[in-house]
Scaffold this motif. Structure first.
Motif, short mmCIF file in Angstrom:
data_model
loop_
_atom_site.label_atom_id
_atom_site.label_comp_id
_atom_site.label_asym_id
_atom_site.label_seq_id
_atom_site.Cartn_x
_atom_site.Cartn_y
_atom_site.Cartn_z
N ALA A 389 1.62 -6.64 11.18
CA ALA A 389 1.83 -6.27 9.85
C ALA A 389 2.76 -6.89 9.65
O ALA A 389 3.08 -7.03 8.79
N GLY A 390 3.78 -5.75 9.72
CA GLY A 390 5.30 -6.29 9.39
C GLY A 390 5.86 -7.55 9.37
O GLY A 390 6.77 -8.22 8.61
N ILE A 391 5.61 -8.35 10.45
CA ILE A 391 6.33 -9.02 10.83
C ILE A 391 6.10 -10.39 9.67
O ILE A 391 6.26 -11.29 8.96
N ALA A 392 4.56 -10.54 9.94
CA ALA A 392 3.43 -10.88 8.78
C ALA A 392 3.67 -10.71 7.44
O ALA A 392 4.05 -12.55 6.34
N ALA A 393 3.90 -9.72 6.51
CA ALA A 393 4.72 -9.65 5.83
C ALA A 393 5.51 -9.93 5.22
O ALA A 393 6.24 -11.30 3.88
N ALA A 394 6.45 -10.18 6.32
CA ALA A 394 7.95 -11.36 6.29
C ALA A 394 7.92 -12.40 5.84
O ALA A 394 7.82 -13.20 5.08
N GLU A 395 6.84 -12.94 6.77
CA GLU A 395 6.54 -14.56 6.98
C GLU A 395 5.68 -15.14 5.45
O GLU A 395 5.86 -16.04 4.74
N ALA A 396 5.10 -14.09 5.10
CA ALA A 396 4.55 -14.02 3.30
C ALA A 396 5.35 -13.96 2.44
O ALA A 396 5.21 -14.97 1.67
N ALA A 397 6.46 -12.98 2.15
CA ALA A 397 7.27 -13.29 1.34
C ALA A 397 7.91 -14.58 1.20
O ALA A 397 8.61 -14.61 -0.19
N MET A 398 7.91 -15.43 2.82
CA MET A 398 9.17 -16.13 2.22
C MET A 398 8.03 -17.55 1.89
O MET A 398 8.61 -18.91 2.21
N GLY A 399 6.84 -17.17 1.50
CA GLY A 399 5.91 -18.43 1.34
C GLY A 399 5.55 -19.00 2.79
O GLY A 399 4.64 -20.29 2.85
N LEU A 400 5.66 -18.85 3.84
CA LEU A 400 4.87 -19.26 5.19
C LEU A 400 3.64 -19.32 5.84
O LEU A 400 3.10 -17.87 5.34
N LYS A 401 2.64 -19.61 5.86
CA LYS A 401 1.62 -20.45 5.91
C LYS A 401 1.59 -20.10 7.41
O LYS A 401 1.23 -21.56 8.70
N SER A 402 1.81 -18.65 8.48
CA SER A 402 1.75 -18.82 9.86
C SER A 402 0.36 -17.99 10.02
O SER A 402 -0.82 -17.97 9.66
N PRO A 403 0.36 -18.49 11.82
CA PRO A 403 -0.81 -17.63 12.42
C PRO A 403 -0.95 -16.65 12.25
O PRO A 403 -2.13 -15.60 11.91
N LEU A 404 -0.17 -15.50 11.57
CA LEU A 404 -0.10 -14.26 11.71
C LEU A 404 -0.90 -13.96 10.40
O LEU A 404 -1.44 -12.40 10.05
N VAL A 405 -0.06 -14.61 9.29
CA VAL A 405 -0.50 -14.95 8.05
C VAL A 405 -2.07 -15.00 7.69
O VAL A 405 -2.47 -14.81 6.94
N ASP A 406 -2.40 -15.86 8.46
CA ASP A 406 -3.58 -16.67 8.22
C ASP A 406 -4.97 -15.50 8.97
O ASP A 406 -5.68 -15.43 8.54
N ILE A 407 -4.45 -14.91 10.68
CA ILE A 407 -4.99 -13.80 10.61
C ILE A 407 -5.65 -12.87 9.74
O ILE A 407 -6.89 -12.68 9.88
N LEU A 408 -4.68 -12.80 9.47
CA LEU A 408 -3.98 -10.98 8.59
C LEU A 408 -5.02 -11.27 7.41
O LEU A 408 -5.66 -10.48 6.76
N SER A 409 -5.15 -12.37 6.14
CA SER A 409 -5.68 -13.15 5.26
C SER A 409 -6.84 -12.84 5.92
O SER A 409 -7.75 -12.97 4.52
N LYS A 410 -7.47 -13.31 6.66
CA LYS A 410 -8.79 -13.35 6.73
C LYS A 410 -9.94 -12.18 6.53
O LYS A 410 -11.31 -12.95 7.54
N TYR A 411 -8.72 -11.23 7.25
CA TYR A 411 -10.18 -9.73 6.94
C TYR A 411 -10.64 -10.16 6.21
O TYR A 411 -10.23 -10.34 5.30
N ASP A 412 -12.47 -9.21 6.24
CA ASP A 412 -12.84 -8.40 5.12
C ASP A 412 -12.42 -7.75 4.09
O ASP A 412 -11.17 -6.72 4.62
N SER A 413 -12.77 -7.34 2.80
CA SER A 413 -12.37 -6.31 2.03
C SER A 413 -12.63 -4.57 2.49
O SER A 413 -13.75 -5.10 3.39
N PRO A 414 -11.80 -4.26 2.16
CA PRO A 414 -12.10 -2.94 2.91
C PRO A 414 -13.43 -2.52 1.99
O PRO A 414 -13.37 -2.86 0.74
N LYS A 415 -13.74 -1.49 2.75
CA LYS A 415 -15.41 -1.01 2.13
C LYS A 415 -14.80 0.13 1.14
O LYS A 415 -14.24 0.95 1.26
N LYS A 416 -15.52 0.33 0.13
CA LYS A 416 -15.23 1.68 -1.04
C LYS A 416 -15.67 2.67 -0.17
O LYS A 416 -17.14 2.74 0.47
N LEU A 417 -15.07 3.83 -0.65
CA LEU A 417 -15.17 5.63 0.74
C LEU A 417 -16.26 5.42 -0.33
O LEU A 417 -15.77 5.70 -1.57
N PRO A 418 -17.39 6.69 0.30
CA PRO A 418 -18.23 7.88 -0.69
C PRO A 418 -16.76 8.62 -1.36
O PRO A 418 -15.13 9.21 -0.61
#
Length: 441
Positions: A389-418
């Motif tokens: 996630a740290g590697i991907a965050a660095a790439e996202a900060a630099m505006g890169l559309k890398s494989p890691l950014v793509d993978i991590l960006s495609k997760y579902d949104s977190p469910k709200k807890l009770p």
């Protein structure tokens, strides 16, 4: 404005820190500085991001702000597995996971391993910091044996290297007669987590600056970027990478989205390696989820055994000595079961460490608002997932559309807890049930 309501507190001493010389921490920030990127947190995620940013642009000005001393927080309480394959050796857990998802996870994990092994080669780190020894999964029951066989079939389908070991084969590795079978996976890299993260921190060079004992009190949007305030200084940054894992909630972020779970470990005093058969350095995760992780670590003064087991939920992101000692009594029983020949050997260190989970096990990754990028919610496997996630965050900060950014960006949104108190009641009951299912494993 995001204002910190509290800061990480670590009372128990991790063995990984205790076995190292005291660290000479970098000075805290004492002036106003201007940078391109500010990173809050110097753990697996934060320092992986700093490393990746320096690779992408050697002239990029980066400030890494660590609330405590590098290695003494959650990272230095990790068990040191940078794994390359999905963690659960379980028919249920793995069977519900598609081949596509498994390959996605492997891509994430191997990015973390690649970063670590590249640094080890570049800086000449020895096996006392990083050891590419692989890992074992071990069973002590027929149910565990069945899960190992099922998982081995899954690995075969993925084309991943592995070796099944019978009881005698895993005894030759561990020196324990309790284990009934094992599975060896060669791709995992083991680290001494406190030594590793210190080495990563100390490898950073200008224009990357690291500030220790330098908690961020607040950060807010300003013209052209962000302003971060510490006790004696401030940072103006175009972008922020938030690498604080569960403590992101201390700034008021991600309400009703994070579960704060602690896991516990104990490590023995050194013993004469002749007292225990098998290899002198190995690491094993349990066949059943929520089971017992074990490492044998060699050293100049003898060998040591690490036992990690027991989980507890704490909404306040803090534990006390009573929690650590309670888990330690469980560890003593697990140790005695596995290594009766080491009767009388005492535990020298006991500690706990936090994990940040979401209900549906998805990361909190990506741009929260313009210029503020999150690399939080490790969901366990912090060395692998947080580093990726740290590697991907660095790439996202630099505006890169890398494989890691793509993978991590495609997760579902977190469910709200009770809401509380239902959340605490449910989380504690769920952990108890999972530990009961793991049994002696």
């Amino acid at each position: 404005m995001y204002v910190a309501k509290k800061f990480p507190r670590n009372d128990s001493l991790s063995a990984w820190v205790g076995l190292l010389p005291a660290r000479q921490a970098r000075p805290a920030l004492s002036s106003a500085v201007t940078v391109d990127v500010a990173i809050i947190g110097a753990g697996f995620a934060g320092l992986s991001a700093a490393r990746r940013l320096s690779q992408l642009d050697a002239n990029l000005r980066v400030a890494v702000l660590e609330a405590g001393v590098v290695g003494e927080g959650a990272t230095g309480r990790n068990s040191g597995f940078i794994i390359d394959l999905p963690h659960e050796v379980s028919a249920e857990d793995f069977g519900d996971t598609s081949t596509e998802r498994a390959r996605r996870d492997i891509t994430l994990y191997r990015s973390a391993i690649g970063l670590a092994t590249d640094m080890a080669e570049q800086y000449g780190w020895g096996r006392e910091i990083l050891d590419p020894c692989g890992r074992y999964s071990v069973a002590i029951s027929a149910k565990g044996d069945a899960h190992i066989r099922t998982y081995a079939q899954q690995l075969k389908g993925l084309g991943e290297s592995h070796e099944i070991l019978d009881a005698q084969g895993i005894y030759a590795v561990t020196g324990s007669r309790l284990y009934t079978s094992g599975l060896y996976m060669p791709g995992t890299v083991m680290v001494q987590p406190a030594a590793y993260i210190r080495a990563v921190a100390d490898s950073l060079r200008s224009p990357v600056s690291l500030y220790e004992n330098c908690a961020v009190l607040s950060f807010q949007k300003q013209a052209g970027g962000w302003l971060l305030k510490t006790r004696e200084g401030s940072v103006s940054a175009q972008r922020i990478i938030l690498a604080t894992n569960g403590h992101a909630q201390s700034f008021g972020l991600f309400p009703s989205q994070l579960l704060h779970v602690f896991t516990y470990a104990s490590m023995t005093e050194p013993f004469d390696p002749r007292r225990l058969a098998g290899k002198r350095d190995w690491a094993a995760t349990p066949a059943l989820p929520m089971g017992t992780t074990v490492r044998r670590v060699s050293g100049a003064d003898g060998d040591r055994i690490l036992i990690r087991s027991r989980y507890s939920y704490h909404a306040g992101i803090e534990i006390n000595d009573g929690h650590v000692q309670s888990a330690g009594r469980v560890h003593d029983g697990k140790f005695a079961d596995r290594f009766p020949g080491l009767l009388g050997l005492k535990m020298q260190y006991r500690w706990g460490g936090p994990m940040a989970l979401t209900w549906n096990s998805v990361p909190l990754f990506g741009e929260i608002e313009p210029g503020l990028i999150s690399a939080c919610a490790c969901n366990g496997l912090g060395a692998s997932k947080s580093s990726a996630a740290g590697i991907a965050a660095a790439e996202a900060a630099m505006g890169l559309k890398s494989p890691l950014v793509d993978i991590l960006s495609k997760y579902d949104s977190p469910k709200k807890l009770p809401p509380q108190p239902l959340l605490s009641i449910g989380a504690k009951a769920d952990l108890k049930l999972r530990e009961w299912r793991a049994g002696r494993e």
